[in-house]
Design an enzyme around this catalytic site. Structure first.
Site, PDB file in Angstrom:
ATOM      1  N   ILE A   1      19.731  14.859 -22.408  1.00 27.22           N
ATOM      2  CA  ILE A   1      19.524  15.921 -21.943  1.00 27.22           C
ATOM      3  C   ILE A   1      18.294  15.800 -21.047  1.00 27.22           C
ATOM      4  CG2 ILE A   1      17.829  16.510 -23.874  1.00 27.22           C
ATOM      5  CD1 ILE A   1      19.988  19.173 -22.075  1.00 27.22           C
TER       6      ILE A   1
ATOM      7  N   SER B   1      20.050   3.528 -18.866  1.00 27.00           N
ATOM      8  CA  SER B   1      20.709   3.697 -17.463  1.00 27.00           C
ATOM      9  C   SER B   1      20.467   2.926 -16.353  1.00 27.00           C
ATOM     10  CB  SER B   1      21.116   5.062 -17.058  1.00 27.00           C
ATOM     11  OG  SER B   1      19.928   5.741 -16.995  1.00 27.00           O
TER      12      SER B   1
ATOM     13  N   SER C   1      31.030   4.845 -15.894  1.00 26.22           N
ATOM     14  CA  SER C   1      30.132   4.561 -14.617  1.00 26.22           C
ATOM     15  C   SER C   1      31.167   3.863 -13.559  1.00 26.22           C
ATOM     16  CB  SER C   1      29.044   3.831 -14.967  1.00 26.22           C
ATOM     17  OG  SER C   1      28.167   3.473 -13.856  1.00 26.22           O
TER      18      SER C   1
ATOM     19  N   GLU D   1      29.832   1.194 -12.297  1.00 28.32           N
ATOM     20  CA  GLU D   1      29.305   0.045 -12.353  1.00 28.32           C
ATOM     21  C   GLU D   1      30.390  -0.986 -13.384  1.00 28.32           C
ATOM     22  OE1 GLU D   1      26.608  -1.931 -11.337  1.00 28.32           O
ATOM     23  OE2 GLU D   1      25.839  -0.225 -10.237  1.00 28.32           O
TER      24      GLU D   1
ATOM     25  N   TYR E   1      24.741  -3.872 -18.640  1.00 27.30           N
ATOM     26  CA  TYR E   1      25.038  -2.316 -18.439  1.00 27.30           C
ATOM     27  C   TYR E   1      26.305  -1.972 -18.240  1.00 27.30           C
ATOM     28  CZ  TYR E   1      24.963   2.407 -16.690  1.00 27.30           C
ATOM     29  OH  TYR E   1      25.273   3.779 -16.161  1.00 27.30           O
TER      30      TYR E   1
ATOM     31  N   VAL F   1      16.733   3.370  -6.670  1.00 29.13           N
ATOM     32  CA  VAL F   1      16.673   3.086  -5.321  1.00 29.13           C
ATOM     33  C   VAL F   1      16.520   4.206  -4.387  1.00 29.13           C
ATOM     34  CG1 VAL F   1      19.009   2.371  -4.468  1.00 29.13           C
ATOM     35  CG2 VAL F   1      17.242   1.638  -3.357  1.00 29.13           C
TER      36      VAL F   1
ATOM     37  N   LYS G   1      13.386   5.915  -5.172  1.00 27.65           N
ATOM     38  CA  LYS G   1      12.188   4.896  -4.698  1.00 27.65           C
ATOM     39  C   LYS G   1      12.012   5.072  -3.199  1.00 27.65           C
ATOM     40  CE  LYS G   1      10.751   0.131  -4.760  1.00 27.65           C
ATOM     41  NZ  LYS G   1      11.169  -1.148  -5.010  1.00 27.65           N
TER      42      LYS G   1
ATOM     43  N   PRO H   1      20.893 -10.545 -10.280  1.00 26.52           N
ATOM     44  CA  PRO H   1      21.509 -11.862 -10.439  1.00 26.52           C
ATOM     45  C   PRO H   1      22.978 -11.743 -10.099  1.00 26.52           C
ATOM     46  CG  PRO H   1      20.058 -10.860 -12.520  1.00 26.52           C
ATOM     47  CD  PRO H   1      20.311  -9.929 -11.417  1.00 26.52           C
TER      48      PRO H   1
END
Length: 327
Positions: free
Chosen positions: A9, A82, A127, A129, A151, A191, A194, A282
């Protein structure tokens, strides 16, 4: 009045989803890890109507207690570690929370529902990902999963476990394979935020430059406020299923920088951006772009905020935040 339980949440999705559900007349419970969690204040100030419960995805007994209080009709499992970069630093914890945590809350849901298994509808935050080393462009619900981070691996476990509970127990369980979704509420470690924060500070003379990793990586970026609507729509369907939630467009980090700096009137950002190998993954995921046609056809869902609008919104929000801090 329908009742919903949201894990995660305190994140951007949790806050937007809580606002959406409250607006639809739900009684909303939010699960927060730790009684002294500093983000509790954020939830209380943003969505004060949410009833906060403490619990932990790694502790099934705490989840069972949360169910006994919330007595939910719908469960939205958004809780996870995450930040992808962190998952290499602590793969074990990421696996426990982001992977096995899904099993724990699925099992807590099953135990709470009992014989009336479909009385609780379950949403799992999968996700993009999971696609990792992409095997098909664009990526759809049937694209082979090839995760490239701890992840991503943990998310694949949770995704297939959700499918397994749907097929094994007849649970109304859906997974939303959400591609990157951002907002002014995004954490500063990601990102997009950022960049938006740095551009805001550079425009105000508070920062000289920004350091990033791979500028060529491409992502399918949408607005988090749109994506939580897709989550809700999944749980209103007659049966659980899996859906890609995406814009169907891809943009590079360079394009993100173009739009962000343009929002503050800077055309040539090259002298203001540095690269550092320390920010390289990586194992990089180079290109993610989703095919949201199933979500459009079945759920009637489409994104409403375009990429340029999203980035500009984030930069303008961060300029306002920075100016407020200067007062």
């Amino acid at each position: 009045m329908p009742r919903a339980l949201i894990t995660g949440i305190t994140g951007q999705d949790g806050l937007y989803l809580a606002e959406l559900l409250l607006g639809k007349g739900y009684e909303v419970y939010g699960l927060v890890r730790g009684q002294n969690n500093p983000k509790i204040a954020l939830v209380q100030s943003t969505v004060p109507e949410v009833k906060i419960l403490t619990g932990d995805l790694t502790d099934i007994s705490s989840l069972i207690r949360a169910f006994s209080v919330a007595q939910p009709d719908e469960v939205y499992n958004l809780g996870a570690i995450s930040f992808v970069a962190y998952s290499w630093e602590n793969a074990s914890l990421t696996s426990d929370v982001t992977g096995k945590g899904v099993l724990n809350i699925l099992e807590a849901t099953r135990l709470y529902a009992g014989k009336d298994i479909d009385k609780v509808k379950f949403y799992q935050a999968s996700s993009s990902e999971m696609y990792g080393k992409v095997q098909q462009v664009p990526q759809s619900e049937s694209t082979l999963l090839w995760p490239r981070s701890p992840y991503g691996v943990a998310k694949v476990f949770g995704h297939y476990m959700t499918i397994n509970y749907r097929e094994s127990y007849g649970m109304h369980a859906s997974s939303g394979i959400l591609f990157n979704h951002e907002s002014p509420r995004r954490g500063p470690e990601f990102v997009t935020r950022k960049v938006s924060q740095a551009v805001a500070r550079i425009s105000l003379g508070l920062q000289d430059d920004i350091t990033l990793g791979n500028l060529d990586a491409k992502r399918d970026w949408g607005f988090a406020g749109d994506y939580v609507d897709a989550m809700w729509r999944m749980l209103q369907q007659p049966e659980g299923d899996d859906y890609v939630v995406a814009t169907g467009e891809t943009h590079s980090i360079e394009t993100l920088l173009d739009v962000a700096f343009k929002a503050v009137g800077i055309d040539d950002w090259a002298p203001l951006v540095k690269q550092n190998p320390a920010f390289m993954r990586p194992a990089e995921v180079d290109l993610l772009i989703g095919d949201p046609s199933k979500a459009k056809d079945v759920l009637g869902w489409e994104p409403t905020v375009k990429f340029e609008q999203l980035v500009t919104m984030m930069v303008e929000n961060d300029i306002a935040e920075q100016k407020a801090q200067l007062r």
